[in-house]
Design a protein around this motif. Structure first.
Motif, PDB file in Angstrom:
ATOM      1  N   UNK A 295    -101.767  12.816-104.315  1.00 22.24           N
ATOM      2  CA  UNK A 295    -102.141  13.528-103.334  1.00 22.24           C
ATOM      3  C   UNK A 295    -101.699  12.738-102.124  1.00 22.24           C
ATOM      4  N   UNK A 296    -101.514  13.309-100.909  1.00 24.73           N
ATOM      5  CA  UNK A 296    -101.046  13.204 -99.909  1.00 24.73           C
ATOM      6  C   UNK A 296     -99.916  12.186-100.390  1.00 24.73           C
ATOM      7  N   UNK A 297     -99.329  11.308-101.356  1.00 26.60           N
ATOM      8  CA  UNK A 297     -97.749  10.804-101.196  1.00 26.60           C
ATOM      9  C   UNK A 297     -96.284  11.746-101.908  1.00 26.60           C
ATOM     10  N   UNK A 298     -96.005  11.932-100.825  1.00 27.94           N
ATOM     11  CA  UNK A 298     -94.589  12.698-101.068  1.00 27.94           C
ATOM     12  C   UNK A 298     -93.778  12.023-100.720  1.00 27.94           C
TER      13      UNK A 298
ATOM     14  N   UNK B 149     -90.927  18.823-101.860  1.00 33.88           N
ATOM     15  CA  UNK B 149     -90.823  17.869-102.247  1.00 33.88           C
ATOM     16  C   UNK B 149     -90.978  17.420-103.632  1.00 33.88           C
ATOM     17  N   UNK B 150     -90.987  16.517-103.939  1.00 34.91           N
ATOM     18  CA  UNK B 150     -91.664  15.953-104.660  1.00 34.91           C
ATOM     19  C   UNK B 150     -92.832  14.569-105.309  1.00 34.91           C
TER      20      UNK B 150
ATOM     21  N   UNK C  35     -84.321  17.612-104.934  1.00 31.04           N
ATOM     22  CA  UNK C  35     -84.206  18.036-102.610  1.00 31.04           C
ATOM     23  C   UNK C  35     -82.890  17.191-102.584  1.00 31.04           C
ATOM     24  N   UNK C  36     -82.116  16.070-102.791  1.00 31.09           N
ATOM     25  CA  UNK C  36     -81.279  15.877-102.561  1.00 31.09           C
ATOM     26  C   UNK C  36     -80.247  17.149-102.436  1.00 31.09           C
TER      27      UNK C  36
ATOM     28  N   UNK D  58     -85.579  13.015-111.401  1.00 26.55           N
ATOM     29  CA  UNK D  58     -85.295  14.406-110.930  1.00 26.55           C
ATOM     30  C   UNK D  58     -85.842  15.693-110.227  1.00 26.55           C
ATOM     31  N   UNK D  59     -87.165  15.542-109.076  1.00 26.10           N
ATOM     32  CA  UNK D  59     -87.643  15.449-108.422  1.00 26.10           C
ATOM     33  C   UNK D  59     -86.585  15.643-107.782  1.00 26.10           C
TER      34      UNK D  59
END
Length: 294
Positions: free
Chosen positions: A62-65, A57-58, A12-13, A7-8
């Motif tokens: 932490x710090x990984x999107x 973003x999805x 975004x697409x 879904x995330x």
């Protein structure tokens, strides 16, 4: 892998495709080869679209999107060339460093790789871009996002394997599809532009051909009231182009008013018959006859 991942990424697409549609509408007359200032402007606009998708973003951790900047940049490399793509890479790369986190440099490497693959695809595709098929666009999406997943292994402390396990399938399902859809949007734009150019050139050739001949050609659209006449037609009647424009029609004329103006140029004995024929044409009838002009 979970439903939230799908879904995330899908959300975004969807945002990217909406932004791509806005781009298509706002620069509807973009060309493959444009002056440098226009290329810079295109790059800046693409860069802002990239920033827009990066703001939603999805988040894996932490710090990984994850977002669809890789789709945008790859398509930019294929369709818009070096200068717009480099500007887009620079803007999105700087913003990714600003976002920070353990995945910052991995994100920048994905941005650079996406632009490089898009430009390489452009270089290798020897035919006009309007001929590229959905298969070619889907292969571009696969190449870019296999590379993206491979770059996840540069994340520290073995995080990359956890990322691959969670988002590998969603990425390879959704991102190539998004690349294909955005590419097809631009292919359709190129095809429409090519058709418009061909029609314009055809009309120019027709005008030149009629100007070179002495044949008189006159055409009247019974529904719209539009009238066309060739230079030879003017020469036969002895009128100037200005006399015909001001005498026949104006921008404020209705079809009826345009017809009344034109009837004044006919021989009086033909006016009633021509007017009746026009009414028959509006109902789908066809007729052929001779008439005299003053």
């Amino acid at each position: 892998m979970n439903l939230q991942s799908f879904l995330g990424l899908f959300q975004n697409v969807s945002l990217l495709l909406a932004a791509g549609l806005l781009f298509d509408v706002s620069v509807g007359r973009w060309r493959d080869r444009r002056p440098l200032p226009a290329q810079v402007g295109t790059g800046v606009l693409l860069g802002f679209i990239g920033l827009a998708v990066m703001l939603t973003p999805w988040t894996f951790g932490p710090g990984i999107v994850f977002d669809t900047r890789s789709v945008l940049i790859a398509v930019s490399g294929l369709f818009f060339g070096t200068v717009p793509t480099l500007i887009t890479v620079f803007m999105t790369g700087v913003f990714r460093l600003y976002q920070g986190g353990v995945g910052a440099w991995t994100g920048v490497s994905v941005i650079v790789a996406s632009g490089a693959i898009g430009l390489l695809w452009r270089h290798l595709y020897r035919r006009p871009l309007y001929r590229i098929t959905w298969k070619g666009l889907a292969l571009l999406g696969l190449a870019v996002h296999v590379t993206m997943l491979a770059l996840m292994l540069t994340l520290p402390q073995g995080v990359g394997w956890a990322v691959l396990e969670s988002i590998g399938l969603p990425v390879m399902t959704i991102y190539p599809l998004g690349t294909m859809l955005m590419g097809l949007l631009l292919v359709n734009r190129l095809e429409r532009r090519r058709t418009e150019e061909a029609l314009r050139r055809s009309e120019e050739r027709f005008q030149l051909a009629m100007g070179a001949r002495r044949d008189g050609l006159w055409d009247y659209d019974a529904r719209s009231g539009e009238i066309y006449y060739s230079p030879g037609y003017l020469a036969m009647l002895g009128y100037t182009a200005r006399e015909m424009v001001t005498g026949l029609t104006s921008s404020d004329d209705s079809p009826i008013a345009s017809l009344k103006r034109w009837l004044e140029y006919l021989h009086p004995e033909d006016r009633d018959r021509v007017h009746a024929t026009r009414l028959d044409c509006l109902e789908g009838a066809r007729d052929e006859f001779e008439m005299e002009f003053r």
